[in-house]
Scaffold this motif. Structure first.
Motif, PDB file in Angstrom:
ATOM      1  N   ASN A 229       0.743  -1.123  -0.054  1.00  0.00           N
ATOM      2  CA  ASN A 229      -0.059  -0.163   0.064  1.00  0.00           C
ATOM      3  C   ASN A 229       0.830   1.260  -0.142  1.00  0.00           C
ATOM      4  O   ASN A 229       1.679   1.332   0.905  1.00  0.00           O
ATOM      5  N   THR A 230       0.514   2.157  -0.843  1.00  0.00           N
ATOM      6  CA  THR A 230       1.425   3.323  -0.937  1.00  0.00           C
ATOM      7  C   THR A 230       0.298   4.677  -0.809  1.00  0.00           C
ATOM      8  O   THR A 230       0.698   5.591  -1.283  1.00  0.00           O
ATOM      9  N   GLY A 231      -0.827   4.232  -0.608  1.00  0.00           N
ATOM     10  CA  GLY A 231      -1.656   5.523  -0.789  1.00  0.00           C
ATOM     11  C   GLY A 231      -2.448   5.703  -1.984  1.00  0.00           C
ATOM     12  O   GLY A 231      -3.250   6.696  -2.466  1.00  0.00           O
ATOM     13  N   GLU A 232      -1.853   4.668  -3.187  1.00  0.00           N
ATOM     14  CA  GLU A 232      -2.231   5.274  -4.418  1.00  0.00           C
ATOM     15  C   GLU A 232      -3.525   4.297  -4.750  1.00  0.00           C
ATOM     16  O   GLU A 232      -3.805   3.153  -3.854  1.00  0.00           O
ATOM     17  N   LYS A 233      -4.109   4.670  -5.895  1.00  0.00           N
ATOM     18  CA  LYS A 233      -5.317   3.665  -6.276  1.00  0.00           C
ATOM     19  C   LYS A 233      -4.629   2.058  -6.392  1.00  0.00           C
ATOM     20  O   LYS A 233      -3.604   1.866  -6.858  1.00  0.00           O
ATOM     21  N   ASP A 234      -5.671   1.152  -5.962  1.00  0.00           N
ATOM     22  CA  ASP A 234      -5.020  -0.116  -6.094  1.00  0.00           C
ATOM     23  C   ASP A 234      -5.261  -0.944  -7.413  1.00  0.00           C
ATOM     24  O   ASP A 234      -4.961  -1.934  -7.660  1.00  0.00           O
ATOM     25  N   ASN A 235      -5.761   0.034  -8.505  1.00  0.00           N
ATOM     26  CA  ASN A 235      -5.728  -0.431  -9.800  1.00  0.00           C
ATOM     27  C   ASN A 235      -6.252  -2.032 -10.135  1.00  0.00           C
ATOM     28  O   ASN A 235      -5.807  -2.578 -10.955  1.00  0.00           O
ATOM     29  N   GLY A 236      -7.457  -2.160  -9.482  1.00  0.00           N
ATOM     30  CA  GLY A 236      -8.158  -3.328  -9.546  1.00  0.00           C
ATOM     31  C   GLY A 236      -7.952  -4.439  -8.405  1.00  0.00           C
ATOM     32  O   GLY A 236      -8.720  -5.601  -8.350  1.00  0.00           O
ATOM     33  N   ASN A 237      -7.020  -4.135  -7.680  1.00  0.00           N
ATOM     34  CA  ASN A 237      -6.552  -5.323  -6.867  1.00  0.00           C
ATOM     35  C   ASN A 237      -7.846  -5.652  -5.749  1.00  0.00           C
ATOM     36  O   ASN A 237      -8.021  -6.533  -5.303  1.00  0.00           O
ATOM     37  N   THR A 238      -8.387  -4.427  -5.458  1.00  0.00           N
ATOM     38  CA  THR A 238      -9.507  -4.850  -4.427  1.00  0.00           C
ATOM     39  C   THR A 238     -10.612  -5.538  -5.065  1.00  0.00           C
ATOM     40  O   THR A 238     -11.287  -6.417  -4.604  1.00  0.00           O
ATOM     41  N   SER A 239     -11.001  -5.429  -6.434  1.00  0.00           N
ATOM     42  CA  SER A 239     -11.791  -6.094  -7.154  1.00  0.00           C
ATOM     43  C   SER A 239     -11.425  -7.579  -7.123  1.00  0.00           C
ATOM     44  O   SER A 239     -12.241  -8.550  -6.901  1.00  0.00           O
ATOM     45  N   GLU A 240      -9.980  -7.653  -7.525  1.00  0.00           N
ATOM     46  CA  GLU A 240      -9.625  -9.109  -7.368  1.00  0.00           C
ATOM     47  C   GLU A 240      -9.959  -9.718  -6.053  1.00  0.00           C
ATOM     48  O   GLU A 240     -10.267 -11.012  -5.970  1.00  0.00           O
ATOM     49  N   ASN A 241      -9.551  -9.140  -4.829  1.00  0.00           N
ATOM     50  CA  ASN A 241      -9.717  -9.645  -3.517  1.00  0.00           C
ATOM     51  C   ASN A 241     -11.236  -9.811  -3.290  1.00  0.00           C
ATOM     52  O   ASN A 241     -11.474 -11.003  -2.830  1.00  0.00           O
ATOM     53  N   GLN A 242     -11.878  -9.067  -3.703  1.00  0.00           N
ATOM     54  CA  GLN A 242     -13.209  -9.523  -3.659  1.00  0.00           C
ATOM     55  C   GLN A 242     -13.809 -10.742  -4.169  1.00  0.00           C
ATOM     56  O   GLN A 242     -14.534 -11.563  -3.603  1.00  0.00           O
TER      57      GLN A 242
ATOM     58  N   THR B 297       3.568  -3.478  15.477  1.00  0.00           N
ATOM     59  CA  THR B 297       4.667  -3.990  15.933  1.00  0.00           C
ATOM     60  C   THR B 297       4.541  -5.236  16.575  1.00  0.00           C
ATOM     61  O   THR B 297       5.090  -6.481  16.503  1.00  0.00           O
ATOM     62  N   GLU B 298       3.195  -5.378  17.250  1.00  0.00           N
ATOM     63  CA  GLU B 298       2.770  -6.583  18.065  1.00  0.00           C
ATOM     64  C   GLU B 298       2.099  -7.627  17.059  1.00  0.00           C
ATOM     65  O   GLU B 298       1.709  -8.734  17.276  1.00  0.00           O
ATOM     66  N   GLY B 299       1.682  -7.090  15.841  1.00  0.00           N
ATOM     67  CA  GLY B 299       1.034  -7.730  15.023  1.00  0.00           C
ATOM     68  C   GLY B 299      -0.604  -8.141  15.165  1.00  0.00           C
ATOM     69  O   GLY B 299      -0.998  -9.148  14.784  1.00  0.00           O
ATOM     70  N   LEU B 300      -1.036  -6.806  15.657  1.00  0.00           N
ATOM     71  CA  LEU B 300      -2.334  -6.927  15.998  1.00  0.00           C
ATOM     72  C   LEU B 300      -3.239  -6.245  14.753  1.00  0.00           C
ATOM     73  O   LEU B 300      -4.459  -6.470  14.774  1.00  0.00           O
ATOM     74  N   LEU B 301      -2.756  -5.550  13.853  1.00  0.00           N
ATOM     75  CA  LEU B 301      -3.438  -4.733  12.943  1.00  0.00           C
ATOM     76  C   LEU B 301      -2.818  -5.086  11.437  1.00  0.00           C
ATOM     77  O   LEU B 301      -1.566  -5.534  11.550  1.00  0.00           O
ATOM     78  N   GLN B 302      -3.545  -5.052  10.435  1.00  0.00           N
ATOM     79  CA  GLN B 302      -3.094  -5.094   9.248  1.00  0.00           C
ATOM     80  C   GLN B 302      -3.214  -4.090   8.516  1.00  0.00           C
ATOM     81  O   GLN B 302      -4.068  -3.158   8.589  1.00  0.00           O
ATOM     82  N   GLU B 303      -2.358  -3.722   7.280  1.00  0.00           N
ATOM     83  CA  GLU B 303      -2.230  -2.637   6.169  1.00  0.00           C
ATOM     84  C   GLU B 303      -3.607  -2.623   5.432  1.00  0.00           C
ATOM     85  O   GLU B 303      -3.901  -3.931   5.309  1.00  0.00           O
ATOM     86  N   ILE B 304      -4.209  -1.628   5.174  1.00  0.00           N
ATOM     87  CA  ILE B 304      -5.230  -1.750   4.442  1.00  0.00           C
ATOM     88  C   ILE B 304      -5.002  -1.034   2.909  1.00  0.00           C
ATOM     89  O   ILE B 304      -3.910  -0.193   2.647  1.00  0.00           O
ATOM     90  N   ASN B 305      -5.604  -1.236   2.062  1.00  0.00           N
ATOM     91  CA  ASN B 305      -5.440  -0.515   0.828  1.00  0.00           C
ATOM     92  C   ASN B 305      -7.064  -0.032   0.235  1.00  0.00           C
ATOM     93  O   ASN B 305      -8.021  -0.684   0.200  1.00  0.00           O
ATOM     94  N   VAL B 306      -6.981   1.170  -0.044  1.00  0.00           N
ATOM     95  CA  VAL B 306      -8.203   1.980  -0.462  1.00  0.00           C
ATOM     96  C   VAL B 306      -7.861   3.022  -1.645  1.00  0.00           C
ATOM     97  O   VAL B 306      -6.583   3.096  -1.904  1.00  0.00           O
ATOM     98  N   GLU B 307      -8.729   3.414  -2.485  1.00  0.00           N
ATOM     99  CA  GLU B 307      -8.510   4.102  -3.478  1.00  0.00           C
ATOM    100  C   GLU B 307      -8.183   5.564  -3.196  1.00  0.00           C
ATOM    101  O   GLU B 307      -8.514   6.153  -1.864  1.00  0.00           O
ATOM    102  N   ASP B 308      -7.512   6.347  -3.783  1.00  0.00           N
ATOM    103  CA  ASP B 308      -7.193   7.832  -3.956  1.00  0.00           C
ATOM    104  C   ASP B 308      -8.374   8.676  -3.367  1.00  0.00           C
ATOM    105  O   ASP B 308      -8.618   9.517  -2.491  1.00  0.00           O
ATOM    106  N   SER B 309      -9.600   8.372  -4.013  1.00  0.00           N
ATOM    107  CA  SER B 309     -10.852   8.860  -3.576  1.00  0.00           C
ATOM    108  C   SER B 309     -11.313   8.854  -2.483  1.00  0.00           C
ATOM    109  O   SER B 309     -11.969   9.644  -2.056  1.00  0.00           O
ATOM    110  N   VAL B 310     -10.813   7.792  -1.879  1.00  0.00           N
ATOM    111  CA  VAL B 310     -11.182   7.274  -0.294  1.00  0.00           C
ATOM    112  C   VAL B 310     -10.321   8.447   0.493  1.00  0.00           C
ATOM    113  O   VAL B 310     -10.780   9.068   1.439  1.00  0.00           O
ATOM    114  N   LEU B 311      -9.174   8.223   0.154  1.00  0.00           N
ATOM    115  CA  LEU B 311      -8.002   8.933   0.928  1.00  0.00           C
ATOM    116  C   LEU B 311      -8.520  10.685   0.874  1.00  0.00           C
ATOM    117  O   LEU B 311      -8.312  11.331   1.926  1.00  0.00           O
TER     118      LEU B 311
END
Length: 432
Positions: free
Chosen positions: A31-44, A120-134
């Motif tokens: 995740n870089t804060g950029e649009k995921d370019n379809g990765n979200t649809s793939e995960n869905q 650091t403790e491994g309790l949260l995970q990174e999220i991917n969202v589109e620029d329009s959301v950010l």
């Protein structure tokens, strides 16, 4: 025979080319804060809808979550259950227990300054969202949701200290700290004080120190550099000198230094003995209950013309590392933080969402306190959310108290504090 073999080889080649063009399911993009370019649809496509998602919310805040959940359930057909689980520390500590035990929720709310430690403790995970959301949120509130250059949540509400005054004793908020200083000297007499602030507490002292040019950790490549501490630079010393004069000239009473300082300051203001204070929105209800006609504004500008760069706290919604439905948990986070649901949250809880479109919305613009917090938040600095921040509070409190009591000069006190901070970081957080 040659024709048949040739046709077969061509068919193999075409199949190989199609496979190379297909989605790469094993490697997930960072995740870089950029649009995921379809990765979200793939995960869905890979992640079927769950029957249920579970959310942990703050105590007494579920009233704002209910309508957001109802609209999510209607749109996506996924049931959502929520549980009010105390305040921030309670949620974090319970996640530490329930996560490994297999009883963790899909989504939790946490203050942003806990993100570094829980990641650091491994309790949260990174999220991917589109620029329009950010783009829905203020830049600083999104920055607060990041750790080590990665996004771990979306903003829920923000708070930061503001200038609060008694309208019966002050007509309007001053525009500069120089003007406030002059007024305070005139108003401080006979047990009354013109202005009070808990400047021996680094949470509040950060405002003038950072506004003068100091900083806690320098940002580097989208992450905070723990080895670059700016709390003893020239600007920080100037900020500490500015703080010291309020004490040395008798504009602050001795009773507001130390752990009981907050209660003492609140008491003076609520009794009409303090004309104005630097405090947070959490103090407003008590002031109103005391019968004070309260005015609220952004902090007056510092002598160098810069704004007071208060610390900002941002609560967010986060996807836990234990969810089996990260795509749908992220969709839920997006939904409950959108403009419509953020507005409902403010109307029902008075928590101020860092949603850009709502800053000018009458619901906030016509609310003096909410407007002041929203405007001050634009100048505010998110509290560092890396684990090393734990080593800053104690040494800075000690330094500020010696400055306030005149037992040490600002430069020497800050030099000692930074030396201690760096030593503690090296000892308690060994470099990897």
């Amino acid at each position: 025979m040659k024709k048949s073999l040739s046709f077969f080889m061509m068919l193999v080649l075409i199949i190989g080319m199609l496979a190379a063009c297909g989605p790469q399911r094993e490697a997930q993009p960072e995740n870089t804060g950029e649009k995921d370019n379809g990765n979200t649809s793939e995960n869905q496509a890979e992640e079927p809808k769950p029957e249920k998602l579970v959310v942990w919310e703050d105590t007494d805040k579920g009233v704002a979550l209910k309508p957001a959940i109802e609209s999510f359930e209607k749109e996506y057909g996924i049931k959502v259950e929520f549980k009010e689980l105390g305040m921030a520390d309670k949620i974090r500590d319970q996640l530490r227990l329930d996560g490994p035990a297999g009883n963790a929720p899909d989504v939790v709310t946490l203050p942003h300054d806990q993100i570094g430690q829980v990641v650091t403790e491994g309790l949260l995970q990174e999220i991917n969202v589109e620029d329009s959301v950010l783009d829905t949120f203020t830049e600083s509130s999104i920055t607060a949701q990041m750790f080590d250059g990665k996004l771990y949540g979306l903003p829920k509400a923000t708070e930061t200290p503001v200038f609060i005054y008694n309208k019966a004793l002050m007509n309007k908020a001053p525009e500069t700290m120089d003007e406030l200083y002059t007024q305070a000297k005139e108003l401080t007499a006979g047990g009354q004080y013109g202005f009070l602030a808990l400047f021996d507490n680094f949470y509040f002292a950060h405002g003038p120190i950072a506004g003068m040019g100091g900083y806690v950790f320098k940002e580097k490549d989208g992450a905070l550099n723990r080895d670059d501490v700016g709390l003893n630079n020239e600007g920080a010393v100037e900020g500490a000198e500015f703080i010291q004069k309020w004490y040395s000239e008798g504009l602050f009473p001795k009773g507001i230094i130390g752990e009981s300082g907050g209660a003492a300051m609140d008491g003076l203001f609520n009794e009409g003995k303090a004309v104005s204070v630097m405090n947070g929105p959490w103090a407003l209800q008590g002031m109103k209950d005391a019968g004070i006609d309260v005015g609220v504004a952004v902090m007056p500008k510092l002598p160098n013309g810069e704004p007071v760069k208060t610390f900002m706290g941002v609560k967010g919604w986060h996807v836990t590392a234990f969810t089996k439905n990260p795509y749908w948990a992220t969709k839920l986070v997006e939904h409950i933080t959108n403009e419509e649901n953020a507005k409902i949250r403010f109307e029902t809880t008075q928590e101020i969402p860092p949603v850009k479109a709502l800053i000018e919305d009458p619901v906030i613009a016509d609310n003096e306190a909410a407007k002041a917090v929203a405007e001050q938040s634009q100048y505010a600095v998110p509290m560092p959310n890396i684990p090393e921040m734990a080593e800053v509070w104690g040494p800075m409190a000690s330094a500020l108290q010696t400055i306030a009591t005149g037992k040490a000069e600002p430069k020497a006190a800050l030099e000692d504090a930074v030396k201690t901070i760096k030593t503690n970081i090296e000892t308690n957080h060994p470099a990897k």
